[in-house]
Scaffold this motif. Structure first.
Motif: not given
Length: 392
Positions: A362, A366, A369-370, A373, A379-380, A383-384, A386-387
């Protein structure tokens, strides 16, 4: 001799003096200093891979002279932008063996501070003479201040907002109603004849408890390959420690575990309490961090490591699985830096991913934002995903 056009000039500076014959023209007078600065760093004699001792075409280099190094560092800051200077400084540490010279105050005053230089100084901490320590602390302090300026506001905003949303309720007590949010949620219920909103539902917050709402435990692998992550994690830990509704712990480890939570008010002092390099015992670190957890379902455990375990690998995986099963939100970051994903133990990463634990590298930008969440139990995994898609 005429001079090269811009395209030819760039190729000449890239390839060195041997390219002049092929290009047919030479550099202009203004480029001589740039060429010399590049020659010193990138045209060093090297033994060939056969061990014959055959060397390259130039014998450039800075030798053991600190004044010469300081002049060269000053030159490259004149010729190149700071981002290029930082790359050249890192190359100089590797190619010219500047580790020892970085212990000299006059040399440190000439460098462009960045996270990699800070990491190098921290790795030299145990052998640093007192005459250099104050200058080194200033350099590391400049790097910490720059990182804090970059991430502090975003981190506080994202984390505080996540905790705020997590505490919202639709059945608040009268004294806990958020009237602004309630009005916004009921604008469709506005009655013009009465010039008022009739709220269909109330929005508010659960009554703030005196106890802390969340616990964050950061465990940072301080082996050499994780150096930049240590610097960033220290700053993040210091920022998180200023958020009153969090209890933040920061632990660094190699084959030993050191709890630096009591130094989070001074990230520079914290960093000088680390010792970069050495082996790795992740299992021992996880065991210690587990002992810090008092409210599993309200705890976020962030483990920053490349997962190369020098201790008991099976027990390490079992301990992390136990934390996860107890309700602790577990994140494993292979790196917390701008350098991309490092070499890591893919088998251990796959084993943790199979448990539903996110494992990825990471960037510092970012990370807030992590955190947001994860702290609101969002919804980690989504998120991951999408990242990762955005980084491709």
């Amino acid at each position: 001799m005429s001079t090269l056009d811009e395209r030819g000039r760039r190729w000449r500076l890239l390839l060195g003096a041997d390219a002049e014959e092929g290009l047919g023209e030479g550099l202009g007078a203004g480029d001589a200093g740039i060429d010399q600065a590049l020659t010193v760093l990138y045209d060093r004699p090297d033994a060939d891979s056969t061990g014959s001792g055959r060397t390259g075409r130039r014998s450039g280099g800075l030798g053991g002279s600190a004044p010469a190094v300081a002049r060269w560092l000053g030159d490259i800051r004149t010729y190149f932008p700071s981002t290029v200077v930082q790359v050249m400084q890192r190359d100089a540490v590797d190619r010219l063996g500047l580790h020892r010279m970085l212990l000299e105050p006059e040399l440190l005053s000439a460098v462009e501070p960045d996270v990699h230089l800070a990491s190098t100084l921290l790795s030299l901490n145990r052998v640093m003479p007192e005459t250099t320590r104050a200058t080194a602390r200033k350099v590391v302090g400049d790097v910490v201040a720059a990182i804090e300026k970059r991430i502090a506001q975003h981190t506080r905003s994202a984390v505080s907002g996540a905790l705020d949303r997590a505490s919202r309720t639709r059945r608040p007590r009268p004294s806990d109603i958020d009237w602004g949010a309630t009005i916004a949620a009921n604008l469709t219920r506005y009655l013009p004849e009465h010039r008022t909103v009739v709220p269909e539902r109330l929005v508010g917050h659960t009554r703030r408890r005196q106890a802390l709402e969340r616990e964050v435990v950061l465990a940072i692998d301080q082996s050499g390959s994780m150096a930049a992550s240590v610097v960033y994690a220290a700053v993040f830990g210091a920022v998180l420690a200023t958020i009153r509704s969090l209890r933040t712990s920061l632990v660094v480890f190699d084959t030993a575990v050191v709890d630096l939570s009591d130094r989070l008010d001074d990230p520079v002092d914290l960093l000088f309490g680390t010792q970069l390099g050495g082996g790795t015992d992740i299992n021992q670190a996880v065991a210690y961090c587990a002992s810090r957890v008092t409210k599993p379902r309200d705890t976020l455990f962030v483990l920053v490591t490349d997962l190369f375990e020098g201790g008991n690998e099976e027990e390490m995986l079992r301990r992390i699985a136990t934390l996860h099963a107890a309700g602790v939100q577990v994140l494993v970051l292979l790196a917390l830096s701008d350098d991309g994903a490092p070499v890591s133990d893919k088998e251990n990463a796959a084993a943790l991913a199979a448990l539903g634990i996110p494992v990825f590298a990471c960037t510092p930008d970012a990370f807030p934002d992590l955190l947001a969440v994860a702290l609101r139990r969002g919804d980690v995994a989504g998120w991951v995903e999408g990242y990762r898609a955005a980084r491709r």
